[in-house]
Motif scaffolding. Sequence first.
Motif, PDB file in Angstrom:
ATOM      1  N   GLN A  17     -12.183   5.989   3.125  1.00 19.88           N
ATOM      2  CA  GLN A  17     -12.627   7.231   3.762  1.00 19.88           C
ATOM      3  C   GLN A  17     -12.208   8.381   2.863  1.00 19.88           C
ATOM      4  N   PRO A  18     -13.072   9.355   2.627  1.00 21.14           N
ATOM      5  CA  PRO A  18     -12.673  10.483   1.774  1.00 21.14           C
ATOM      6  C   PRO A  18     -11.556  11.291   2.417  1.00 21.14           C
ATOM      7  N   LEU A  19     -10.891  12.077   1.601  1.00 24.04           N
ATOM      8  CA  LEU A  19      -9.790  12.915   2.095  1.00 24.04           C
ATOM      9  C   LEU A  19     -10.358  14.237   2.595  1.00 24.04           C
ATOM     10  N   VAL A  20     -10.296  14.442   3.897  1.00 23.84           N
ATOM     11  CA  VAL A  20     -10.782  15.682   4.479  1.00 23.84           C
ATOM     12  C   VAL A  20      -9.636  16.281   5.288  1.00 23.84           C
ATOM     13  N   PHE A  71      -5.463   8.351  -5.750  1.00 23.37           N
ATOM     14  CA  PHE A  71      -6.274   9.518  -5.378  1.00 23.37           C
ATOM     15  C   PHE A  71      -7.747   9.286  -5.735  1.00 23.37           C
ATOM     16  N   VAL A  72      -7.979   8.694  -6.894  1.00 28.73           N
ATOM     17  CA  VAL A  72      -9.376   8.424  -7.283  1.00 28.73           C
ATOM     18  C   VAL A  72      -9.998   7.472  -6.261  1.00 28.73           C
ATOM     19  N   GLY A  73      -9.224   6.497  -5.851  1.00 24.49           N
ATOM     20  CA  GLY A  73      -9.714   5.558  -4.839  1.00 24.49           C
ATOM     21  C   GLY A  73     -10.004   6.239  -3.515  1.00 24.49           C
ATOM     22  N   LEU A  74      -9.345   7.363  -3.283  1.00 24.35           N
ATOM     23  CA  LEU A  74      -9.557   8.115  -2.037  1.00 24.35           C
ATOM     24  C   LEU A  74     -10.592   9.221  -2.222  1.00 24.35           C
ATOM     25  N   GLY A  75     -11.296   9.167  -3.323  1.00 25.36           N
ATOM     26  CA  GLY A  75     -12.441  10.072  -3.474  1.00 25.36           C
ATOM     27  C   GLY A  75     -12.208  11.271  -4.370  1.00 25.36           C
ATOM     28  N   ALA A  76     -11.014  11.397  -4.980  1.00 27.52           N
ATOM     29  CA  ALA A  76     -10.825  12.532  -5.901  1.00 27.52           C
ATOM     30  C   ALA A  76     -11.778  12.360  -7.083  1.00 27.52           C
ATOM     31  N   ARG A  77     -12.504  13.426  -7.441  1.00 28.91           N
ATOM     32  CA  ARG A  77     -13.488  13.354  -8.525  1.00 28.91           C
ATOM     33  C   ARG A  77     -12.991  14.052  -9.785  1.00 28.91           C
ATOM     34  N   LYS A  78     -11.880  14.819  -9.611  1.00 30.13           N
ATOM     35  CA  LYS A  78     -11.401  15.586 -10.764  1.00 30.13           C
ATOM     36  C   LYS A  78      -9.875  15.498 -10.834  1.00 30.13           C
ATOM     37  N   LEU A  79      -9.378  15.148 -11.998  1.00 33.02           N
ATOM     38  CA  LEU A  79      -7.928  15.076 -12.223  1.00 33.02           C
ATOM     39  C   LEU A  79      -7.563  16.057 -13.326  1.00 33.02           C
ATOM     40  N   ARG A  80      -6.578  16.909 -13.041  1.00 30.38           N
ATOM     41  CA  ARG A  80      -6.069  17.788 -14.079  1.00 30.38           C
ATOM     42  C   ARG A  80      -4.614  17.422 -14.341  1.00 30.38           C
ATOM     43  N   ILE A  81      -4.316  17.093 -15.570  1.00 29.88           N
ATOM     44  CA  ILE A  81      -2.947  16.746 -15.967  1.00 29.88           C
ATOM     45  C   ILE A  81      -2.276  18.041 -16.429  1.00 29.88           C
ATOM     46  N   THR A  82      -1.083  18.279 -15.892  1.00 28.60           N
ATOM     47  CA  THR A  82      -0.438  19.543 -16.203  1.00 28.60           C
ATOM     48  C   THR A  82       1.071  19.355 -16.269  1.00 28.60           C
ATOM     49  N   GLY A  83       1.811  20.461 -16.211  1.00 24.87           N
ATOM     50  CA  GLY A  83       3.260  20.361 -16.265  1.00 24.87           C
ATOM     51  C   GLY A  83       3.898  21.661 -15.773  1.00 24.87           C
ATOM     52  N   LEU A 301       5.691   4.862  -3.572  1.00 20.88           N
ATOM     53  CA  LEU A 301       5.314   4.225  -4.850  1.00 20.88           C
ATOM     54  C   LEU A 301       6.347   3.175  -5.245  1.00 20.88           C
ATOM     55  N   ARG A 302       7.627   3.526  -5.044  1.00 20.72           N
ATOM     56  CA  ARG A 302       8.694   2.642  -5.540  1.00 20.72           C
ATOM     57  C   ARG A 302       9.054   1.557  -4.539  1.00 20.72           C
ATOM     58  N   ARG A 303       8.730   1.786  -3.261  1.00 22.91           N
ATOM     59  CA  ARG A 303       9.113   0.802  -2.234  1.00 22.91           C
ATOM     60  C   ARG A 303       8.240  -0.444  -2.255  1.00 22.91           C
ATOM     61  N   SER A 304       7.007  -0.289  -2.751  1.00 17.34           N
ATOM     62  CA  SER A 304       6.097  -1.423  -2.644  1.00 17.34           C
ATOM     63  C   SER A 304       5.192  -1.482  -3.858  1.00 17.34           C
ATOM     64  N   GLU A 305       4.880  -2.714  -4.287  1.00 18.95           N
ATOM     65  CA  GLU A 305       3.958  -2.842  -5.417  1.00 18.95           C
ATOM     66  C   GLU A 305       2.523  -2.622  -4.974  1.00 18.95           C
ATOM     67  N   SER A 306       2.289  -2.823  -3.683  1.00 21.18           N
ATOM     68  CA  SER A 306       0.935  -2.549  -3.193  1.00 21.18           C
ATOM     69  C   SER A 306       0.855  -1.052  -2.876  1.00 21.18           C
ATOM     70  N   ASP A 307      -0.366  -0.539  -2.753  1.00 22.58           N
ATOM     71  CA  ASP A 307      -0.521   0.909  -2.591  1.00 22.58           C
ATOM     72  C   ASP A 307      -0.742   1.339  -1.149  1.00 22.58           C
ATOM     73  N   GLU A 308      -0.538   0.413  -0.220  1.00 23.17           N
ATOM     74  CA  GLU A 308      -0.797   0.777   1.188  1.00 23.17           C
ATOM     75  C   GLU A 308       0.072   1.941   1.661  1.00 23.17           C
ATOM     76  N   LEU A 309       1.378   1.853   1.371  1.00 33.27           N
ATOM     77  CA  LEU A 309       2.295   2.920   1.821  1.00 33.27           C
ATOM     78  C   LEU A 309       1.923   4.246   1.180  1.00 33.27           C
ATOM     79  N   LEU A 310       1.576   4.167  -0.098  1.00 32.86           N
ATOM     80  CA  LEU A 310       1.211   5.369  -0.846  1.00 32.86           C
ATOM     81  C   LEU A 310      -0.031   6.023  -0.241  1.00 32.86           C
ATOM     82  N   VAL A 311      -1.026   5.218   0.019  1.00 32.36           N
ATOM     83  CA  VAL A 311      -2.279   5.744   0.582  1.00 32.36           C
ATOM     84  C   VAL A 311      -2.027   6.340   1.966  1.00 32.36           C
TER      85      VAL A 311
END
Length: 347
Positions: A17-20, A71-83, A301-311
Amino acid sequence: MPTAPASIESLVGAPAQPLVDPFGRNIGYVRVSVTDRCDFRCVYCMSEDMNFLPRRDVLSLEELDRLCSAFVGLGARKLRITGGEPLVRRDIMTLFRSLARHLDSGALDELTLTTNGSQLARYAGDLVDCGVKRVNVSLATLDPAKFRAITRWGDFQKVMAGISAAQEAGLAVKINTVALRGVNEDEAFELIEWAHRRAMELTFIEVMPLGEIEIGRAEQYLPLSALRARLSARLTLSPSQHLSGGPARYYDVAETNGRLGFITPLTHNFCESCNRVRVTCSGALFMCLGQEDSADLRGPLRRSESDELLVDAIRSAIRRKPKGHDFVIDRSIPTPASQRHMSVTGG
Ligand code: SAM
């Protein structure tokens, strides 16, 4: 980095489902900070004496890849890498190379970055190879001495060489200029002419009250409504239909045949169309640049190798995205709107 990167479907389950957010805004743009460190100390961004995160708190490149991919899996179409400065992070090209798979698969429209330009001469070719098509370079002045004073540590010639290398490599370059009262306002025309002559867009940005710095923000703050009025007296600015997917509003400049942007978080915010969230290099997800609420993504991210918790953590954070920010710069309000410097949240 993973030798055989997981597909989007295996990461988050398909179809996602997209992120709304609660205001019906589709969150399709994620800015990810890969380091809080920088080789400059711009006077409007950082204080000279900064404390940086210990290494263990900073996400590894593999963790950053998992996070961006979720995030890409959740529908993000644009990623900006920054700092911080993204190009000072060691082995950063490993992350770009890995994320390029989402461009190749068509899951991502754009992979880009914001940089101070100091390392562009070294990395421009690699960035193009990773599918990056354009970069934002932050530059407040064309005067080498002033540049040194503003950035404290920066080398103007290195940045100029970086911009040239980026253009020669085929990257579209957009210049971002933070407007500073009494510092670079006299250079506005020169900056526009210089950028447009080199076929680069230029965007002015209002300084935001983020983090403690050495001087009061009111001393730095130049409302862009005033600058635009001044520019309009000499240049023909017509509102452009161009939308970059970011917060800038654009004008076409007849005399230079170029495009000029204004990012006005103070004089006119555009929160109603905000489609963005930001993640710090320690995995804190900020749903709004000007608000304090955040969600921890490093734990999941660190608690599980799967991404369920993260999502789950991302989805529940998006449900809390606030309507907007309310920046004020006023001599009577001495404390910044947020204690976080821009270098922490990521620009
Ligand atoms: N090091 C990179 C650079 O210089 O572009 C990326 C990080 S920097 C924090 C991202 C952007 O934030 C830059 O364009 C910078 O000029 C802008 N910035 C930093 N502090 C700011 C502030 N207080 N108000 C407005 N813009 C700011």
